[in-house]
Scaffold this active site. Structure first.
Site, PDB file in Angstrom:
ATOM      1  N   THR A 170      11.846   2.991   9.914  1.00 31.16           N
ATOM      2  CA  THR A 170      12.788   3.946  10.506  1.00 31.16           C
ATOM      3  C   THR A 170      12.128   4.660  11.685  1.00 31.16           C
ATOM      4  O   THR A 170      10.901   4.620  11.864  1.00 31.16           O
ATOM      5  CB  THR A 170      13.175   5.034   9.478  1.00 31.16           C
ATOM      6  N   ILE A 172      17.075  -7.795   1.490  1.00 29.22           N
ATOM      7  CA  ILE A 172      16.234  -8.834   2.082  1.00 29.22           C
ATOM      8  C   ILE A 172      17.057  -9.719   3.026  1.00 29.22           C
ATOM      9  O   ILE A 172      17.935 -10.466   2.591  1.00 29.22           O
ATOM     10  CB  ILE A 172      15.530  -9.671   0.986  1.00 29.22           C
ATOM     11  N   THR A 173      16.744  -9.598   4.314  1.00 26.24           N
ATOM     12  CA  THR A 173      17.498 -10.344   5.317  1.00 26.24           C
ATOM     13  C   THR A 173      17.293 -11.836   5.127  1.00 26.24           C
ATOM     14  O   THR A 173      16.168 -12.293   4.933  1.00 26.24           O
ATOM     15  CB  THR A 173      17.045  -9.918   6.737  1.00 26.24           C
ATOM     16  N   THR A 201      10.643  -4.611   0.855  1.00 22.89           N
ATOM     17  CA  THR A 201      11.419  -3.457   0.388  1.00 22.89           C
ATOM     18  C   THR A 201      11.907  -3.637  -1.052  1.00 22.89           C
ATOM     19  O   THR A 201      12.247  -4.739  -1.463  1.00 22.89           O
ATOM     20  CB  THR A 201      12.629  -3.244   1.325  1.00 22.89           C
ATOM     21  N   GLU A 206      12.821  -2.364   9.600  1.00 20.57           N
ATOM     22  CA  GLU A 206      11.449  -2.615  10.081  1.00 20.57           C
ATOM     23  C   GLU A 206      10.742  -1.309  10.469  1.00 20.57           C
ATOM     24  O   GLU A 206      10.003  -1.241  11.435  1.00 20.57           O
ATOM     25  CB  GLU A 206      11.445  -3.646  11.217  1.00 20.57           C
ATOM     26  N   GLY A 252      10.648   1.764   0.178  1.00 25.55           N
ATOM     27  CA  GLY A 252      11.128   1.349   1.493  1.00 25.55           C
ATOM     28  C   GLY A 252      10.128   1.814   2.528  1.00 25.55           C
ATOM     29  O   GLY A 252       9.176   1.109   2.863  1.00 25.55           O
ATOM     30  N   SER A 253      10.296   3.069   2.985  1.00 24.68           N
ATOM     31  CA  SER A 253       9.334   3.621   3.946  1.00 24.68           C
ATOM     32  C   SER A 253       7.944   3.703   3.320  1.00 24.68           C
ATOM     33  O   SER A 253       6.937   3.422   3.984  1.00 24.68           O
ATOM     34  CB  SER A 253       9.788   5.021   4.378  1.00 24.68           C
TER      35      SER A 253
END
Ligand code: COS
Length: 384
Positions: free
Chosen positions: A366, A156-157, A125, A364, A130-131
């Site tokens: 929508t 970013i996780t 992302t 991950e 994003g999408s």
């Protein structure tokens, strides 16, 4: 596919015990401090959670999709932040290496991921992508035996904790679409990488996201996943497809937990001279939640089995993510309703879950992206 029921049962017993005895009692503290205590991280490592999906040959447990789902159904019974710490490593952070990496890349990274020594993050992302993942702008331009990476990745996780990033960047700036994108393993201590400050989020405290900024970051060409340019978008899609089943299982676990909490509350709480659980309007909310949880659970297990059989599961994975995350949101809403005024008060915990699970419908892919994937697959099939 379950390889050995006894081994799986022993693993699930250990995970259930860990969740019950270590994680659930720590939920409020983690929400308060925004940190997962070190002894819990150690416990996760001892259980082998960081190596769940890493094949046994590289030091992991090598679980099948169905086994992974069973573990996630158990892990979902507590605050989602705990899963997030190892889940991105065993999930989207490392699967690209496993699916498409060279043998040398697998040997170099998978064993260290499996022990939890290295945390892996998935860097797809961006502020403007994003999408529409294929429109990403981060570039990786080949110069001799290196790539020079420039760009910003967003939300970013685990970025603040990552040892490596699975990075998607455009190696062909002329190609603005999916086929210009390549995937890399980038070590977090490579010069030219800055991690932004932790995002302030609606929920999931204890799980951290941040920007990752690449400025003339010199990445050795050997870090190109699979050694082939132009394959990165497909790698990302394969990774996300599997991740959607994983997240759907977490949604089911979380919904089960919220329903259990709401049911216990409804049995205890008395109004008009009787437990509120005896009122049919409350029962309707309990019943609808149970029915939807059961449906999502069946879907997730079925999709996992199909994937283990080697069948194409793009549609099923998106169906699971769509239905389970939306279902989880509905259950969260009803659970707060059943708790009444207490549902709005932090001390009761359900308010925290309500905020935590909101993310499931967003990340991950929508809900709307899942709808698009499902519909496109249906239409493509019909027009064949
Ligand atoms: N597995 C393998 N390959 C896949 C795939 C999958 N599940 N999905 C797509 N691909 C391939 C396609 O086959 C296509 O390859 P060819 O060019 O060889 O035909 C290529 O990838 C491009 O696919 P497509 O044309 O579908 O790309 P789009 O840009 O139209 O993709 C969606 C649109 C919406 C499906 C995609 O951008 C997506 O999933 N977006 C959401 C991303 C996301 O989840 N973001 C959240 C942040 S990451 S945590």
């Amino acid at each position: 596919m379950i390889r050995d029921p006894e081994t799986l049962e022993a693993l699930l017993d250990a995970v259930n015990r860990f969740v019950r005895e270590r994680l659930v009692p720590a939920e409020a503290q983690v929400a308060e401090t925004d940190e997962i205590p070190d002894d819990i991280v150690r416990g996760m490592k001892e259980l082998g959670l960081f190596g769940l999906t890493v094949p046994e040959a590289y030091g992991g447990l090598g679980v099948t999709m169905e086994e992974e789902v069973m573990v996630m159904l158990a892990m979902g019974q507590t605050s989602p932040c705990f899963r997030s710490l190892f889940g991105t490593t065993v999930g989207i952070g490392s699967q690209g290496i496993l699916f498409d990496g060279t043998e040398a890349q697998k040997k170099k990274y998978l064993p260290r991921l499996a022990t939890g020594e290295l945390i892996a993050s998935f860097a797809l992302t961006e502020p403007e992508a994003g999408s529409d993942a294929a429109s990403l702008r981060t570039t990786a331009i080949r110069e001799g035996d290196h790539y020079i990476v420039n760009g910003t990745k967003r939300f970013i996780t685990n970025a603040p904790h990552a040892g490596i990033f699975t990075l998607m960047a455009r190696t062909d700036p002329e190609d603005k679409g999916a086929s210009g994108v390549s995937a890399f393993i980038v070590e977090a201590d490579t010069p030219g990488i800055t991690i932004g400050k932790k995002d302030r989020k609606m929920g999931q405290r204890g799980a951290h996201t941040a920007d990752v900024i690449f400025e003339n970051c010199k990445v050795p060409a050997a870090q190109l996943i699979g050694g082939r340019e132009g394959q990165g978008f497909k790698t990302a899609m394969k990774v996300l497809e599997k991740g959607r089943i994983h997240i759907a299982a977490i949604c089911v676990g979380a919904a089960e937990r919220m329903l259990r909490d709401a049911l216990n509350y409804a049995v205890e709480r008395r109004q008009f001279g009787q437990p509120i659980a005896e009122f049919q309007l409350v029962q309707a909310m309990l019943a609808d939640s149970q029915a939807e949880i059961y449906a999502a659970r069946c879907m997730v297990i079925d999709a996992a089995r199909r994937r283990d059989e080697g069948r194409e599961v793009s549609t099923e994975a998106s169906c699971c993510k769509l239905f389970a995350s939306e279902m989880c949101g509905r259950v969260a809403d009803r659970a707060v309703q059943i708790f009444g005024g207490a549902g709005y008060i932090a001390d009761y915990g359900i308010e925290r879950f309500y905020r935590d699970v909101r993310l499931f419908r967003l990340y991950e892919g929508t809900t709307q992206i899942q709808q698009i994937v499902i519909a496109r697959n249906l239409v493509r099939e019909a027009m064949r």
